[in-house]
Design a protein around this motif. Structure first.
Motif, PDB file in Angstrom:
ATOM      1  N   ALA A 155       0.780  -1.191  -0.152  1.00 37.30           N
ATOM      2  CA  ALA A 155       0.361  -0.100   0.101  1.00 37.30           C
ATOM      3  C   ALA A 155       0.899   1.374  -0.515  1.00 37.30           C
ATOM      4  O   ALA A 155       0.946   2.227  -0.709  1.00 37.30           O
ATOM      5  N   LEU A 156       1.742   0.916   0.370  1.00 35.67           N
ATOM      6  CA  LEU A 156       3.162   2.642   1.048  1.00 35.67           C
ATOM      7  C   LEU A 156       3.518   2.407  -0.074  1.00 35.67           C
ATOM      8  O   LEU A 156       3.601   3.771  -0.671  1.00 35.67           O
ATOM      9  N   SER A 157       3.368   1.696  -1.385  1.00 32.37           N
ATOM     10  CA  SER A 157       4.482   1.792  -2.510  1.00 32.37           C
ATOM     11  C   SER A 157       3.535   2.426  -4.231  1.00 32.37           C
ATOM     12  O   SER A 157       3.955   1.968  -4.276  1.00 32.37           O
ATOM     13  N   SER A 158       2.346   2.502  -3.545  1.00 28.09           N
ATOM     14  CA  SER A 158       0.749   2.533  -4.526  1.00 28.09           C
ATOM     15  C   SER A 158       0.432   3.131  -4.858  1.00 28.09           C
ATOM     16  O   SER A 158       0.174   3.801  -5.639  1.00 28.09           O
ATOM     17  N   ASP A 159       1.590   4.229  -4.180  1.00 28.29           N
ATOM     18  CA  ASP A 159       0.585   5.615  -4.875  1.00 28.29           C
ATOM     19  C   ASP A 159       0.503   6.781  -6.525  1.00 28.29           C
ATOM     20  O   ASP A 159       1.642   6.294  -6.619  1.00 28.29           O
ATOM     21  N   LYS A 160      -0.040   6.512  -6.508  1.00 28.52           N
ATOM     22  CA  LYS A 160      -0.250   7.227  -8.187  1.00 28.52           C
ATOM     23  C   LYS A 160      -0.286   8.670  -8.235  1.00 28.52           C
ATOM     24  O   LYS A 160      -0.824   8.879  -9.608  1.00 28.52           O
ATOM     25  N   ILE A 161      -0.781   8.757  -7.113  1.00 27.42           N
ATOM     26  CA  ILE A 161      -1.294  10.516  -7.133  1.00 27.42           C
ATOM     27  C   ILE A 161      -0.108  11.501  -7.043  1.00 27.42           C
ATOM     28  O   ILE A 161       0.334  12.336  -7.676  1.00 27.42           O
ATOM     29  N   VAL A 162       0.439  11.323  -5.534  1.00 30.54           N
ATOM     30  CA  VAL A 162       2.039  11.849  -5.152  1.00 30.54           C
ATOM     31  C   VAL A 162       3.193  11.850  -5.020  1.00 30.54           C
ATOM     32  O   VAL A 162       3.853  12.765  -5.643  1.00 30.54           O
ATOM     33  N   ALA A 185      12.838  -4.942   1.460  1.00 29.47           N
ATOM     34  CA  ALA A 185      12.205  -4.457   1.877  1.00 29.47           C
ATOM     35  C   ALA A 185      10.586  -4.634   1.436  1.00 29.47           C
ATOM     36  O   ALA A 185      10.239  -4.297   0.782  1.00 29.47           O
ATOM     37  N   PHE A 186      10.086  -4.332   2.069  1.00 35.81           N
ATOM     38  CA  PHE A 186       8.158  -4.010   1.898  1.00 35.81           C
ATOM     39  C   PHE A 186       7.726  -3.641   0.819  1.00 35.81           C
ATOM     40  O   PHE A 186       6.963  -3.567   0.773  1.00 35.81           O
ATOM     41  N   GLY A 187       8.032  -2.439   1.586  1.00 38.01           N
ATOM     42  CA  GLY A 187       7.893  -1.057   0.370  1.00 38.01           C
ATOM     43  C   GLY A 187       8.549  -0.263   0.824  1.00 38.01           C
ATOM     44  O   GLY A 187       9.104   0.331   1.677  1.00 38.01           O
ATOM     45  N   CYS A 188       8.673   1.351  -0.118  1.00 37.37           N
ATOM     46  CA  CYS A 188       9.344   2.408   0.076  1.00 37.37           C
ATOM     47  C   CYS A 188       8.375   3.253  -0.445  1.00 37.37           C
ATOM     48  O   CYS A 188       7.853   2.662  -1.726  1.00 37.37           O
ATOM     49  N   THR A 189       8.402   4.599  -0.090  1.00 32.79           N
ATOM     50  CA  THR A 189       8.272   6.191  -0.898  1.00 32.79           C
ATOM     51  C   THR A 189       9.173   7.184  -0.499  1.00 32.79           C
ATOM     52  O   THR A 189      10.148   6.863   0.384  1.00 32.79           O
ATOM     53  N   ILE A 190       7.957   7.855  -0.388  1.00 35.19           N
ATOM     54  CA  ILE A 190       8.697   9.188   0.047  1.00 35.19           C
ATOM     55  C   ILE A 190       7.976   9.725   1.231  1.00 35.19           C
ATOM     56  O   ILE A 190       7.422   9.800   1.662  1.00 35.19           O
ATOM     57  N   SER A 191       9.370  10.072   2.731  1.00 33.43           N
ATOM     58  CA  SER A 191       8.434  10.924   3.558  1.00 33.43           C
ATOM     59  C   SER A 191       8.313  11.285   3.539  1.00 33.43           C
ATOM     60  O   SER A 191       8.686  12.919   3.306  1.00 33.43           O
ATOM     61  N   GLY A 192       6.775  12.413   3.807  1.00 35.01           N
ATOM     62  CA  GLY A 192       6.436  13.305   4.037  1.00 35.01           C
ATOM     63  C   GLY A 192       6.648  14.121   2.767  1.00 35.01           C
ATOM     64  O   GLY A 192       5.811  13.885   1.750  1.00 35.01           O
ATOM     65  N   ALA A 193       7.118  15.358   2.322  1.00 39.44           N
ATOM     66  CA  ALA A 193       7.602  15.917   1.268  1.00 39.44           C
ATOM     67  C   ALA A 193       8.698  15.464   0.418  1.00 39.44           C
ATOM     68  O   ALA A 193       9.182  16.907  -0.495  1.00 39.44           O
ATOM     69  N   GLY A 194       9.229  14.992   0.847  1.00 35.22           N
ATOM     70  CA  GLY A 194      10.481  14.658   0.855  1.00 35.22           C
ATOM     71  C   GLY A 194      11.603  15.378   1.717  1.00 35.22           C
ATOM     72  O   GLY A 194      11.352  16.271   2.083  1.00 35.22           O
ATOM     73  N   PRO A 195      13.392  15.507   1.385  1.00 35.40           N
ATOM     74  CA  PRO A 195      13.818  14.353   0.321  1.00 35.40           C
ATOM     75  C   PRO A 195      14.108  13.144   0.864  1.00 35.40           C
ATOM     76  O   PRO A 195      14.774  12.162   0.162  1.00 35.40           O
TER      77      PRO A 195
END
Lengths: 246, 246
Positions: A155-162, A185-195
């Motif tokens: 779910a964490l890795s699946s953002d299609k908008i931000v 890793a089970f998932g990875c994304t940007i934390s908050g607005a990054g970096p």
């Protein structure tokens, strides 16, 4: 202090901050949470958790906008779903106590251009992306409550908008995500607005390894130095860890 | 039958349907679910639940579009979160067995103009409404898993995207929702694309009462005759209830 009905006392706080600034880790909220909890402890612990969040929100409003994304979990610990602001309704989502959840936080030496980051958010979202992200939000909540790390990571890795809009603004981010997933890793994304990039794993050992791969990828693909931290989910939130007797 | 690798048998099904057509209750999916389960039982029960959903999806695609909103729960029972279509990923969300969940379904004698109903959906959604509905989706999932009827009802009633566009197209709907909540329902919204209104309560007795108020409101404010049904959450889905020996 206004909420505690204390008007006649001057108070000086000194803060030892263990977080980098402007990293997307919610460091302003961490400071606000520490201050709110410390003041409440000093004056007899009269405020409830929700009041502390409201106090922190006021402070956040001045620094990074009126939102509880960081201040609520910083004070309450664990995962918090913000249900509404008017009135403020928060739901604690308990990750099962018998399971371990480890975050790998990799902060590159890069100042994310906040204005650009905000401008990158679309004002309008197509219906199919809206439905998709709603599904992922639901799946994230279910995975947290059920302690399903695979589901949580997905779910964490699946953002299609931000994420698709912001990742290209952080040099190397896409490669960092790939490296994290390849390293287990089970998932990875940007934390908050990054970096900062955040990945989830189930052990500290795996976390160290994933962190090394992510740091490498930031260097190789983004030409950025980066530092990795491996941290266990905190379930308690801001609290008094010690006090000096008067 | 294709999935069962059966090509040489003609099959005639007769269907006794307990649902009104075009009501927003997913009656086409109910038929598809019954057919898929019946055929599977006839030919040795070789297909798994997920295959049955895939078979039902094909049939739904011809009647009401390729979506699993109705066919998945009709076959699986309970609440189902559709995580993705390609590949099809479904999450069963278990409502706690020790709790009761009752739906009040009130179908007015009104043909919802399907084209108008579809056209009423916005193509683009503003960021704040997107965030709001995502929060409600998360809250709905948490409430289902925790058996929190108050939270479930509130999430159900809080749609800011679809319901506000469709409700005005169903005469009396807004008054029906108000009547349901005033009579003690935890939440109320449009079922599917309508015109049926659905409310949630925790007992059949309360359900009958809420249903009466909703029927009254359809008559008084929408000038529509309506019929109320009170139904308990089905946790099993489509199944063989009996068979005639050959």
């Amino acid at each position: 202090m206004k909420m505690l009905s204390i008007r006649s006392v001057g108070l000086s706080l000194s803060l030892e901050k263990g977080l980098p600034l402007g990293s997307g880790l919610g460091s302003s909220a961490a400071s606000a949470a520490a201050a709110a909890v410390a003041v409440n402890e000093l004056f007899g612990r009269k405020l409830e958790v929700k009041d502390l969040v409201l106090a922190g929100l006021e402070s956040e409003a001045k620094v990074s906008g009126y939102h509880a994304d960081n201040i609520a979990p910083a004070i309450m610990g664990g995962f918090v779903l913000i249900r509404s602001y008017d009135p403020l309704e928060l739901m604690s989502l308990q990750f099962p106590v018998e399971k371990d959840l480890i975050f790998v936080l990799v902060s590159p030496d890069f100042e994310a251009p906040t204005k650009k980051m905000r401008a990158a958010l679309p004002a309008e979202i197509g219906m199919s992306h809206h439905v998709w992200n709603c599904s992922q939000a639901g799946a994230l909540v279910a995975s947290v409550l059920q302690g399903d790390l695979v589901g949580l990571g997905k779910a964490l890795s699946s953002d299609k908008i931000v994420e698709p809009k912001r990742a290209p603004l952080i040099p190397g981010m896409e490669a960092v995500k790939k490296a994290a997933l390849q390293a287990g890793a089970f998932g990875c994304t940007i934390s908050g607005a990054g970096p900062t990039a955040v990945a989830v794993v189930d052990s500290e050992g795996r976390g160290v390894e994933v962190g090394e791969r992510m740091v490498e990828a930031f260097w190789k693909e983004g030409n950025l130095k980066a530092v990795a931290m491996v941290r266990r989910l905190d379930r308690v939130g801001a609290r008094l860890v010690g006090s000096v007797p008067r």
